[in-house]
Design a protein around this motif. Structure first.
Motif, PDB file in Angstrom:
ATOM      1  N   THR A   1       6.432  -1.682  32.101  1.00 37.00           N
ATOM      2  CA  THR A   1       7.299  -0.849  32.933  1.00 37.00           C
ATOM      3  C   THR A   1       6.743   0.569  33.003  1.00 37.00           C
TER       4      THR A   1
ATOM      5  N   ARG B   1       3.044  -8.345  29.801  1.00 32.51           N
ATOM      6  CA  ARG B   1       4.444  -8.749  29.897  1.00 32.51           C
ATOM      7  C   ARG B   1       4.916  -9.401  28.593  1.00 32.51           C
ATOM      8  N   SER B   2       4.055 -10.202  27.971  1.00 32.23           N
ATOM      9  CA  SER B   2       4.466 -10.902  26.755  1.00 32.23           C
ATOM     10  C   SER B   2       4.717  -9.942  25.602  1.00 32.23           C
TER      11      SER B   2
ATOM     12  N   SER C   1       5.871  -6.787  26.306  1.00 28.16           N
ATOM     13  CA  SER C   1       6.964  -5.932  26.749  1.00 28.16           C
ATOM     14  C   SER C   1       8.213  -6.596  26.191  1.00 28.16           C
TER      15      SER C   1
ATOM     16  N   GLU D   1      11.331  -6.408  25.589  1.00 29.51           N
ATOM     17  CA  GLU D   1      12.655  -6.665  26.154  1.00 29.51           C
ATOM     18  C   GLU D   1      12.668  -7.985  26.921  1.00 29.51           C
ATOM     19  N   THR D   2      11.487  -8.474  27.326  1.00 29.52           N
ATOM     20  CA  THR D   2      11.405  -9.760  28.027  1.00 29.52           C
ATOM     21  C   THR D   2      11.314 -10.941  27.065  1.00 29.52           C
ATOM     22  N   GLN D   3      11.214 -10.667  25.780  1.00 28.76           N
ATOM     23  CA  GLN D   3      11.001 -11.731  24.792  1.00 28.76           C
ATOM     24  C   GLN D   3      12.225 -11.981  23.911  1.00 28.76           C
TER      25      GLN D   3
ATOM     26  N   ALA E   1      18.823  -6.410  26.798  1.00 31.89           N
ATOM     27  CA  ALA E   1      18.329  -7.771  26.587  1.00 31.89           C
ATOM     28  C   ALA E   1      19.050  -8.429  25.410  1.00 31.89           C
TER      29      ALA E   1
END
Length: 319
Positions: A197, A219-220, A222, A224-226, A256
Motif C-alpha cells: 500500500t 502482497r504476501s 503485507s 493485513e492481507t494474511q 483485518a
C-alpha cells in the motif's frame, strides 16, 4: 512519503475486544541479560557466513526477579528498518519493563539487510518462538503463554510471525522444530504492516524484499492481507503524527482482525513522532520523551492481565 488522512476520527481509539553463549548484539549490548543464546547452536541454515554479529541470530534472555515470575514470556523484536536494530530503547528497556511485570523477555537479534532479505528474518522469528516454547521449563515459561512484541520494522516481523506460522514438524530431527511457531499473543508498537500500500515504509520494504520484488511476494508480506481466525489476539499502539510509518498500518491490521473476529485492542495517540519505544525517548536517535505515549505500557499491562499473562500459575496440588 505523502500521508493520507485516515477515514476515521483519530485521538485515542480503544477496541476491546540449549544454547551457546555469544557476544553482544548489533545496535546495542544486552548488558543485563542473564544469557545470550543462539537460535541454531549447530549452525544457521542458509547462512551466508559465520560472523557472530551479522550471520548468527540470537535471543538475549532477561528473567524477572526470583519470586516475581508469572510464568509467561515475550519475544521482543526491536525495530530499525530491517537494516539495523534499536537494541536499547526497543530491546533492553522493553525487556526490563516486562521483567517488572514478572514476565520473562527474550530480545531477538535477527538477520538484516543488505546481507539478508526475506525469508531469513521470518525463519529467525519463527525459530525464536520455537526455542522459547521448547525450552520454556528452563526459563520458567508456560509454552502456552508466549507473546511476540515488535516495534516499527520489528513490528512487521512480529506481525509476520503472527500470520506466517506453522504447527511444527513432528518427525523433525531437531526437537525444537517439532513445536509450533505460533505466538499466543501479539503486541505491535507503531508497526510496519501494509507493504503493498502507499502507507508502507519504503526503507523497510526495500531492505526486507530487495529491489523489484514480485508483486505476489509483496502482497504476501503485507500482513493485513494474511490475517485469519487463527491470528493471535493483538494489542496495537501508534501515534497519529507518525510520519515515517503512518497509523494506517495499525488501522488496516486492526480492521483485518475485526473482520476475522480476532480479539484486539488498539490505541492511537494524537501526538508523537516515530520510534518512541516506551515513550521515554532515545538519546542516540535524538528522540525525546513523550508523556502521552508513556501510557501505552500501562494500557498493555492491563491488557496482558486480562489475557492471563500476569497471573502466577497455581502451585501443583500435594500428592
Amino acid at each position: 512519503m505523502t500521508r493520507r488522512k485516515a477515514k476515521m476520527v483519530l485521538g485515542v481509539i480503544m477496541i476491546a475486544g540449549v544454547s551457546a553463549l555469544v557476544g553482544p548484539a548489533r545496535g546495542g549490548g544486552p548488558d543485563s541479560a542473564s544469557e545470550v543464546v543462539k537460535l541454531w547452536p549447530n549452525g544457521v541454515p542458509d547462512a551466508k557466513g559465520t560472523d557472530p554479529d551479522k550471520d548468527v541470530p540470537t535471543l538475549s534472555v532477561f528473567l524477572p526477579k526470583p519470586g516475581t515470575a508469572k510464568g509467561s514470556g515475550v519475544v521482543v523484536c526491536p525495530g530499525g528498518g530491517y537494516g539495523m536494530l534499536a537494541m536499547e530503547h526497543e530491546g533492553r528497556e522493553v525487556a526490563e519493563w516486562l521483567n517488572s511485570l514478572g514476565v520473562a523477555a527474550f530480545v531477538l537479534k535477527y538477520r538484516l539487510a543488505p546481507k539478508y532479505h526475506h525469508p531469513a528474518m521470518l525463519h529467525d522469528v519463527n525459530r525464536a518462538i520455537r526455542v522459547v516454547r521448547h525450552g520454556g521449563s528452563k526459563w520458567g515459561v508456560d509454552p502456552n503463554r508466549i507473546a511476540l512484541l515488535g516495534f516499527s520494522a520489528g513490528g512487521h516481523l512480529a506481525s509476520t510471525g503472527g500470520t506466517h506460522f506453522d504447527a511444527g514438524k513432528p518427525d523433525a530431527k531437531d526437537p525444537v522444530d517439532r513445536v509450533s511457531s505460533r505466538p499466543d499473543r501479539l503486541i505491535l508498537a507503531y508497526p510496519v504492516i501494509a507493504m503493498a500500500t502507499p502507507y508502507t515504509h519504503g526503507g523497510s520494504n526495500k531492505n526486507l524484499l530487495g529491489d523489484n520484488p514480485p508483486a505476489e511476494l509483496v502482497r504476501s508480506l503485507s500482513n493485513e492481507t494474511q490475517v485469519t481466525a487463527d491470528t493471535p489476539p493483538t494489542f496495537l499502539a501508534h501515534t497519529n503524527e507518525d510520519a515515517a510509518v503512518p497509523a494506517e498500518n495499525s488501522l488496516l491490521f486492526a480492521l483485518a482482525l475485526r473482520k476475522a473476529k480476532v480479539p484486539l485492542e488498539l490505541h492511537i495517540f494524537e501526538k508523537g513522532q516515530h520510534g518512541l519505544g516506551l515513550g521515554t525517548g532515545a538519546k542516540q536517535f535524538k528522540i525525546g520523551p513523550n508523556p502521552a505515549f508513556q501510557a501505552w505500557p500501562k494500557l498493555c499491562e492491563t491488557w496482558l492481565k486480562g489475557q492471563g499473562f500476569l497471573t502466577k500459575p497455581a502451585a501443583p496440588a500435594a500428592p
